[in-house]
Design a protein around this motif. Structure first.
Motif, PDB file in Angstrom:
ATOM      1  N   UNK A   7       0.791  -1.032   0.020  1.00  0.00           N
ATOM      2  CA  UNK A   7      -0.012   0.035   0.200  1.00  0.00           C
ATOM      3  C   UNK A   7       0.866   1.291  -0.039  1.00  0.00           C
ATOM      4  N   UNK A   8       2.052   0.986   0.150  1.00  0.00           N
ATOM      5  CA  UNK A   8       3.268   2.263   0.161  1.00  0.00           C
ATOM      6  C   UNK A   8       2.873   3.165  -1.263  1.00  0.00           C
ATOM      7  N   UNK A   9       3.275   4.155  -0.993  1.00  0.00           N
ATOM      8  CA  UNK A   9       3.270   5.256  -2.132  1.00  0.00           C
ATOM      9  C   UNK A   9       4.242   4.608  -3.098  1.00  0.00           C
ATOM     10  N   UNK A  10       3.696   4.692  -4.661  1.00  0.00           N
ATOM     11  CA  UNK A  10       4.736   4.372  -5.766  1.00  0.00           C
ATOM     12  C   UNK A  10       4.932   3.005  -6.146  1.00  0.00           C
ATOM     13  N   UNK A  11       3.998   2.149  -5.390  1.00  0.00           N
ATOM     14  CA  UNK A  11       3.557   0.770  -5.983  1.00  0.00           C
ATOM     15  C   UNK A  11       2.516   0.943  -6.893  1.00  0.00           C
ATOM     16  N   UNK A  12       1.558   1.541  -6.455  1.00  0.00           N
ATOM     17  CA  UNK A  12       0.279   1.711  -7.410  1.00  0.00           C
ATOM     18  C   UNK A  12       0.172   3.257  -7.642  1.00  0.00           C
ATOM     19  N   UNK A  13      -0.241   3.454  -8.720  1.00  0.00           N
ATOM     20  CA  UNK A  13      -0.733   4.959  -8.897  1.00  0.00           C
ATOM     21  C   UNK A  13      -1.680   5.360  -8.022  1.00  0.00           C
ATOM     22  N   UNK A  14      -2.721   4.517  -7.882  1.00  0.00           N
ATOM     23  CA  UNK A  14      -3.700   4.768  -6.807  1.00  0.00           C
ATOM     24  C   UNK A  14      -4.394   3.522  -6.220  1.00  0.00           C
ATOM     25  N   UNK A  15      -5.114   3.603  -4.817  1.00  0.00           N
ATOM     26  CA  UNK A  15      -5.801   2.745  -4.519  1.00  0.00           C
ATOM     27  C   UNK A  15      -7.199   3.056  -4.357  1.00  0.00           C
ATOM     28  N   UNK A  16      -7.983   2.356  -5.222  1.00  0.00           N
ATOM     29  CA  UNK A  16      -9.454   2.709  -5.085  1.00  0.00           C
ATOM     30  C   UNK A  16     -10.393   2.007  -4.515  1.00  0.00           C
ATOM     31  N   UNK A  17     -11.249   2.283  -3.830  1.00  0.00           N
ATOM     32  CA  UNK A  17     -12.193   1.721  -2.867  1.00  0.00           C
ATOM     33  C   UNK A  17     -13.463   1.542  -3.514  1.00  0.00           C
ATOM     34  N   UNK A  18     -14.094   0.347  -3.654  1.00  0.00           N
ATOM     35  CA  UNK A  18     -15.105  -0.251  -4.766  1.00  0.00           C
ATOM     36  C   UNK A  18     -16.180  -0.467  -3.412  1.00  0.00           C
ATOM     37  N   UNK A  19     -17.071   0.407  -3.261  1.00  0.00           N
ATOM     38  CA  UNK A  19     -18.121   0.185  -2.187  1.00  0.00           C
ATOM     39  C   UNK A  19     -19.506  -0.175  -2.595  1.00  0.00           C
ATOM     40  N   UNK A  20     -20.206  -0.808  -1.758  1.00  0.00           N
ATOM     41  CA  UNK A  20     -21.733  -1.162  -2.091  1.00  0.00           C
ATOM     42  C   UNK A  20     -22.233   0.116  -2.955  1.00  0.00           C
ATOM     43  N   UNK A  21     -22.969  -0.300  -4.131  1.00  0.00           N
ATOM     44  CA  UNK A  21     -23.704   0.594  -4.965  1.00  0.00           C
ATOM     45  C   UNK A  21     -24.935   1.348  -4.176  1.00  0.00           C
ATOM     46  N   UNK A  22     -24.706   2.708  -4.408  1.00  0.00           N
ATOM     47  CA  UNK A  22     -25.929   3.607  -3.850  1.00  0.00           C
ATOM     48  C   UNK A  22     -27.208   3.205  -4.514  1.00  0.00           C
ATOM     49  N   UNK A  23     -28.166   3.803  -4.166  1.00  0.00           N
ATOM     50  CA  UNK A  23     -29.528   3.310  -4.662  1.00  0.00           C
ATOM     51  C   UNK A  23     -29.689   3.710  -6.096  1.00  0.00           C
ATOM     52  N   UNK A  24     -29.036   4.817  -6.485  1.00  0.00           N
ATOM     53  CA  UNK A  24     -29.340   5.332  -8.025  1.00  0.00           C
ATOM     54  C   UNK A  24     -28.545   4.195  -8.802  1.00  0.00           C
ATOM     55  N   UNK A  25     -27.145   3.951  -8.370  1.00  0.00           N
ATOM     56  CA  UNK A  25     -26.548   3.095  -9.096  1.00  0.00           C
ATOM     57  C   UNK A  25     -27.225   1.487  -9.087  1.00  0.00           C
ATOM     58  N   UNK A  26     -27.793   1.256  -8.139  1.00  0.00           N
ATOM     59  CA  UNK A  26     -28.346  -0.053  -7.985  1.00  0.00           C
ATOM     60  C   UNK A  26     -29.295  -0.043  -9.167  1.00  0.00           C
ATOM     61  N   UNK A  27     -30.235   1.048  -9.307  1.00  0.00           N
ATOM     62  CA  UNK A  27     -31.146   1.144 -10.426  1.00  0.00           C
ATOM     63  C   UNK A  27     -30.554   1.039 -11.715  1.00  0.00           C
ATOM     64  N   UNK A  28     -29.255   1.583 -11.805  1.00  0.00           N
ATOM     65  CA  UNK A  28     -28.557   1.366 -13.046  1.00  0.00           C
ATOM     66  C   UNK A  28     -28.048  -0.097 -13.472  1.00  0.00           C
ATOM     67  N   UNK A  29     -27.701  -0.653 -12.056  1.00  0.00           N
ATOM     68  CA  UNK A  29     -27.344  -2.193 -12.334  1.00  0.00           C
ATOM     69  C   UNK A  29     -28.399  -3.006 -12.732  1.00  0.00           C
ATOM     70  N   UNK A  30     -29.633  -2.688 -12.159  1.00  0.00           N
ATOM     71  CA  UNK A  30     -30.639  -3.659 -12.523  1.00  0.00           C
ATOM     72  C   UNK A  30     -30.944  -3.502 -13.792  1.00  0.00           C
ATOM     73  N   UNK A  31     -30.934  -2.426 -14.361  1.00  0.00           N
ATOM     74  CA  UNK A  31     -31.250  -1.945 -15.886  1.00  0.00           C
ATOM     75  C   UNK A  31     -30.441  -2.628 -16.727  1.00  0.00           C
ATOM     76  N   UNK A  32     -28.979  -2.566 -16.157  1.00  0.00           N
ATOM     77  CA  UNK A  32     -28.117  -3.141 -17.074  1.00  0.00           C
ATOM     78  C   UNK A  32     -28.380  -4.914 -17.146  1.00  0.00           C
ATOM     79  N   UNK A  33     -28.461  -5.210 -16.023  1.00  0.00           N
ATOM     80  CA  UNK A  33     -28.810  -6.813 -16.024  1.00  0.00           C
ATOM     81  C   UNK A  33     -30.092  -7.253 -16.880  1.00  0.00           C
ATOM     82  N   UNK A  34     -30.970  -6.291 -16.783  1.00  0.00           N
ATOM     83  CA  UNK A  34     -32.267  -6.594 -17.568  1.00  0.00           C
ATOM     84  C   UNK A  34     -32.093  -6.474 -18.959  1.00  0.00           C
TER      85      UNK A  34
END
Ligand code: ATP
Ligand code: MG
Length: 499
Positions: free
Chosen positions: A389-416
Motif C-alpha cells: 500500500x506504500x506510495x509508488x507501488x500503485x498509482x492509486x488505490x480505489x475503494x469499491x463500495x456497495x452501490x448507492x440506490x441510484x447505481x443499483x437502479x442502473x445495475x438492475x437496468x443493465x442486467x435486465x
C-alpha cells in the motif's frame, strides 16, 4: 514477400567483425526474418555468395539448385567448407547440440585461420549455449528486437505487398496506428506478417480488427504452463454501472497507453496500475477486464493458485518469469485477482517463500519500465501486506463500495437489458429502494432468479416478481455487516472512492 527492415546497428557490427577477420560469429536472435535480411545485406556488402545449412536440408547455395552432395550432417557440411575454394559466407541454422560433437568443434577451430585470411565467415543462428571451447572462439552479435520505426516500415511493406493482389481499404486513425504498433511489440516479424496478412485479406481492410487480432494472438502466445493465462475479455465499461471517479481516472490515462511515443515527448510516463479494494461482488473483476477491453489491450491474468505449485522452491522464479513474459508482450493489462491470496504472508510455515514472492513482486512494481498496466483486486484487507500500500507501488488505490440506490437502479437496468428485457417497463427506483446493501452480483442474481420464476409460471417478468426476489435475498453485507463496516473504516483514509 514483404521485405523486412534491415537492423542497421547489427549490420554495422557484423560487417565490422568480418572486416576485422572474425570468421566465427554467433547471431543471437529469436527472429528468423531479421537474421535472414541481415545476412542477405552482409553478403551483398561483401559481394560473397551465401551458403545456408540446416539439419533438414543440408548445405545449399542460396538461389542454387539442391543441396551440396554429402552435407546433410554438420560435419559433412564443414568438410565442404574446408574443401571449397570459392570464398563465401556460411549460415548454419539450428545446429543445436551437434556443435557439442568434438569433431565438429575441432573442425570449426581448424577452419578459422584460413577463413579469416580469405574474408569468409561462418554465422550461426538459433543455437543455445555454445560449448566452452567454441564460446571462446565465437564473436557474438545480438539482434535487438525491432524498433517501433521498423515495425512501421514492415507494416507498410506488408500493406503494399497485399495490395498487389487484393483491394485493401485503410481505416486507421493516427492514434490507432500507434496502438497497432504498440501491440506489435514483442512479436517476431514472421508473426507480424502472418497476422497482418491474414487480417488484411480477410477484411479487405486495415482497420481496428487488425489490432484486435494481434492482441488476441499475443495473449495466446503466453505459454500454458506459465502462471500467467491469457484472459479473453468480454465485458467492457458499458456493462459496469457507477464508479464514475475510477472510470474518469482510467479514461484520462488511456491516451498515454494508446500513443506512448507522443506521451513520452510530452513528458508523461505510462501509468503503472491501480489496486481495487472493496466489497465482494461489487464489480472489481469486471472493472479489471473493462480496462483491457476499452484500451484494446490483451489481458493476462496472474493465477495465485498456480504460483504456489508443488515445486515450492521455484515459486519466485515462476513469478519472475511471468513478469518478464508480461513485459515482453507489453503493452498489456496484467490482472492480479485477489492479490491478497497471491501475496499474503503465509506465516512461518512456508519457509519464507511467500515473503520472497512478495519481495519479488514489490521490487518489480517499483522498478519496471515496460508498458504493463497492473490491475490488482482485493477484498480482504487483513491479509493484505502493508508494503503493497506504500506510495509508488500503485498509482492509486480505489475503494469499491456497495452501490448507492441510484447505481443499483442502473445495475438492475443493465442486467435486465443483458437478458433482453426492457428496463423502461419497470419502476427501477422503487425496486432499488428495496435493496439497500446489495452488491452488483446480488442484483444480477435477483434478476436471474426472478426470470426463472417467471419462466416456470409461464408468465413474464413483472415488478412484483422482481420485488419479491429482492426482498427474499439476504445480502452478504447484512450478514457480514461488521466486516463491511471495518473495511469501509479502514479504507476511508487510505484509499480514494471509486464513485
Ligand atoms: N457496478 C456494477 N455494474 C454492473 N454489474 C456489476 C456491478 N458490480 C458487480 N456487477 C456484476 O456482478 C458480478 C460480479 O462482479 P465482479 O466479479 O466484478 O465482482 P468482484 O468485486 O470482483 O467480486 P469478488 O470480490 O467476489 O471477486 C458480475 O457479473 C458483474 O458484472
Ligand atoms: Mg473478483
Amino acid at each position: 514477400m514483404p521485405k523486412a527492415p534491415l537492423p542497421i546497428k547489427e549490420f554495422d557490427e557484423l560487417t565490422l567483425l568480418i572486416r576485422s577477420r572474425h570468421s566465427l560469429i554467433a547471431l543471437e536472435a529469436d527472429d528468423p526474418e531479421r537474421v535472414a535480411v541481415l545476412i542477405e545485406y552482409v553478403c551483398g556488402c561483401f559481394g560473397l555468395p551465401l551458403f545456408e545449412w540446416s539439419p533438414a536440408s543440408g548445405l545449399r547455395r542460396k538461389g542454387g539448385p539442391g543441396a551440396v552432395y554429402n552435407t546433410q550432417t554438420l560435419l559433412g557440411a564443414l568438410g565442404h567448407v574446408d574443401a571449397s575454394n570459392v570464398p563465401a559466407l556460411y549460415h548454419f541454422n539450428l545446429a543445436g547440440e551437434r556443435l557439442e560433437d568434438p569433431r565438429v568443434v575441432a573442425k570449426l577451430l581448424e577452419l578459422r585461420p584460413e577463413m579469416a585470411q580469405q574474408g569468409e565467415a561462418i554465422l550461426l543462428s538459433a543455437v543455445g549455449a555454445l560449448p566452452d571451447e567454441l564460446s571462446r572462439a565465437f564473436a557474438v552479435v545480438s539482434l535487438s528486437p525491432p524498433t517501433r520505426e521498423e515495425y512501421y516500415q514492415y507494416l507498410r511493406e506488408i500493406l503494399n505487398d497485399v495490395r498487389k493482389r487484393h483491394k485493401v481499404a485503410l481505416h486507421l486513425s493516427r492514434e490507432e496506428v500507434h496502438q497497432l504498433l504498440s501491440q506489435l511489440q514483442g512479436l517476431t516479424l514472421m508473426e507480424v506478417r502472418r497476422l497482418l496478412t491474414a487480417s488484411l485479406v480477410e477484411h479487405n481492410a486495415l482497420d481496428a480488427r487488425a489490432i484486435a487480432s494481434v492482441a488476441e494472438a499475443k495473449g495466446k502466445s503466453v505459454a500454458q504452463s506459465s502462471v500467467l493465462e491469457y484472459f479473453p475479455v468480454r465485458s467492457g465499461f458499458e456493462g459496469l454501472a457507477g464508479m464514475a471517479r475510477l472510470k474518469a481516472w482510467l479514461a484520462r490515462r488511456a491516451p498515454v497507453f494508446r500513443d506512448p511515443q507522443r506521451a513520452a515527448e510530452f513528458g508523461l510516463t505510462p501509468p503503472r496500475g491501480v489496486l481495487l479494494l472493496g466489497v465482494q461482488g461489487c464489480g472489481k473483476s469486471h472493472c479489471a477486464q473493462a480496462v483491457a477491453a476499452s484500451w484494446r489491450l490483451p489481458m493476462l491474468r496472474l493465477d495465485a493458485g498456480r504460483l504456489y505449485d508443488k515445486f515450492v522452491g521455484a515459486t519466485e522464479q515462476n513469478l519472475r518469469k511471468a513478469l518478464e513474459t508480461a513485459e515482453r508482450l507489453a503493452p498489456v493489462v496484467l490482472w492480479v485477482d485477489e492479490i491478497e491470496k497471491a501475496l499474503a504472508s503465509g506465516g512461518d510455515g512456508d519457509g519464507g517463500v511467500s515473503q520472497r514472492v512478495l519481495g519479488t513482486f514489490l521490487t518489480w512494481l517499483a522498478e519496471r519500465k515496460g508498458n504493463v498496466f497492473v490491475v490488482a483486486t482485493a477484498n480482504d484487507i487483513s491479509r493484505l501486506p502493508a508494503e503493497l500500500l506504500r506510495k509508488g507501488r500503485f498509482d492509486e488505490i480505489f475503494f469499491v463500495d456497495l452501490p448507492s440506490a441510484e447505481i443499483r437502479a442502473e445495475i438492475l437496468a443493465l442486467h435486465l437489458r443483458q437478458r433482453g428485457r426492457d428496463p423502461g417497463a419497470l419502476d427501477l427506483h422503487a425496486l432499488a429502494s428495496l435493496c439497500e446493501g446489495f452488491s452488483g452480483a446480488e442484483l444480477g442474481q435477483a434478476v436471474t432468479s426472478a426470470l426463472f420464476t417467471a419462466f416456470d409460471a409461464g408468465g413474464q417478468l413483472t415488478q412484483e416478481l422482481l420485488a419479491e426476489e429482492l426482498l427474499a435475498t439476504r445480502p452478504l453485507s447484512v450478514m457480514m455487516a461488521e466486516r463491511v463496516q471495518a473495511l469501509r473504516d479502514w479504507a476511508r483514509d487510505r484509499t480514494v472512492s471509486a464513485d
